[in-house]
Write an enzyme that holds these catalytic residues in place. Structure first.
Site, PDB file in Angstrom:
ATOM      1  N   ALA A 203      -3.076  -9.557   1.358  1.00 24.77           N
ATOM      2  CA  ALA A 203      -3.872  -8.410   0.925  1.00 24.77           C
ATOM      3  C   ALA A 203      -4.688  -7.921   2.109  1.00 24.77           C
ATOM      4  O   ALA A 203      -4.994  -8.681   3.033  1.00 24.77           O
ATOM      5  CB  ALA A 203      -4.788  -8.778  -0.238  1.00 24.77           C
TER       6      ALA A 203
ATOM      7  N   GLU B 234       5.681  -4.216  -3.651  1.00 22.88           N
ATOM      8  CA  GLU B 234       4.720  -5.309  -3.840  1.00 22.88           C
ATOM      9  C   GLU B 234       4.132  -5.284  -5.246  1.00 22.88           C
ATOM     10  O   GLU B 234       3.988  -6.328  -5.887  1.00 22.88           O
ATOM     11  CB  GLU B 234       3.601  -5.208  -2.795  1.00 22.88           C
TER      12      GLU B 234
ATOM     13  N   LYS C 288     -11.086 -10.800   4.896  1.00 20.50           N
ATOM     14  CA  LYS C 288     -10.592  -9.838   3.903  1.00 20.50           C
ATOM     15  C   LYS C 288     -11.514  -9.696   2.687  1.00 20.50           C
ATOM     16  O   LYS C 288     -11.280  -8.855   1.826  1.00 20.50           O
ATOM     17  CB  LYS C 288      -9.185 -10.240   3.435  1.00 20.50           C
TER      18      LYS C 288
END
EC number: 5.3.1.6
Length: 218
Positions: free
Chosen positions: A82, A102, A120
């Protein structure tokens, strides 16, 4: 910079792969480490079938002799990276341009395991531009309609980037990417898919400097 953390996340996630599983195989730098590690398990006798989320990942799987099959109805676990995630497990994905496939694989999987490095994480989704895949037909108008929602939008690589599905990617910069925007953007004619993944992730594997933190998404 975070390569070791990505590798840590991938190696921890591989511990959940079992014989005869059908697994989604993601796209991107963290997914590469997962594919690389998976190839070693396959070499040592693990039996699995992979459903890659992009042509690039499919080529990698085939080069590592990982069995691939797209005609699978039930996927046990999808493993993918991600670009950003928040405390509720909402994701921004599509930095590699594979967001449509995805999302299809994630949606059709019993479990969705997300592999990331520590950078992230965000309290609110805002660090990474939101990718939106759009049809080429009247795409300039589609971009204008997306911008009306309050963002700065631009075609990735000035339309030189073409997705595996033959479409353009528009990158959208919002001050805050509210997950509720997913449905608003998808209502715009010409939009194929939006890189907001809501209510899909079940575990997040966050690589750290000295290991991996596993977050169960409620």
């Amino acid at each position: 910079m975070f390569e070791n953390e990505k590798r840590m996340a991938a190696m921890e996630a591989l511990k959940f792969v079992r014989n005869d599983m059908r697994i989604g195989i993601g796209t991107g730098s963290t997914a590469y480490y997962f594919i690389e590690g998976l190839s070693e398990l396959v070499k040592n006798g693990l039996r699995i079938t992979g459903i890659p989320t992009s042509k690039k990942s499919e080529e990698l799987c085939r080069s590592f002799n990982i069995p691939v099959d797209y005609n699978i109805k039930d996927i046990d676990i999808d493993f993918d990276g991600a670009d950003e995630f928040d405390p509720y497990g909402n994701l921004i994905k599509g930095g590699g341009g594979a967001l449509v496939r995805e999302k299809i694989v994630a949606y059709n999987s019993r479990e969705f395991y997300v592999l990331v490095d520590h950078s992230k994480y965000s309290e609110r989704l805002h660090k990474f531009p939101l990718p939106v895949e759009v049809l080429p037909f009247m795409s300039e108008k589609t971009l204008e309609n997306i911008e009306r929602l309050g963002c700065r939008a631009s075609f990735r690589d000035d339309k030189k980037f073409i997705s595996d599905n033959g479409n353009y990617i528009i990158d959208c910069v919002f001050s805050y990417t509210d997950p509720e925007l997913e449905s608003q953007i998808k209502m715009i004619p010409g939009v194929v898919e939006v890189g907001i993944f809501r209510h899909l992730s079940t575990k997040i594997f966050q690589g750290t400097i000295d290991g991996c933190r596993i977050i169960d998404v409620k």
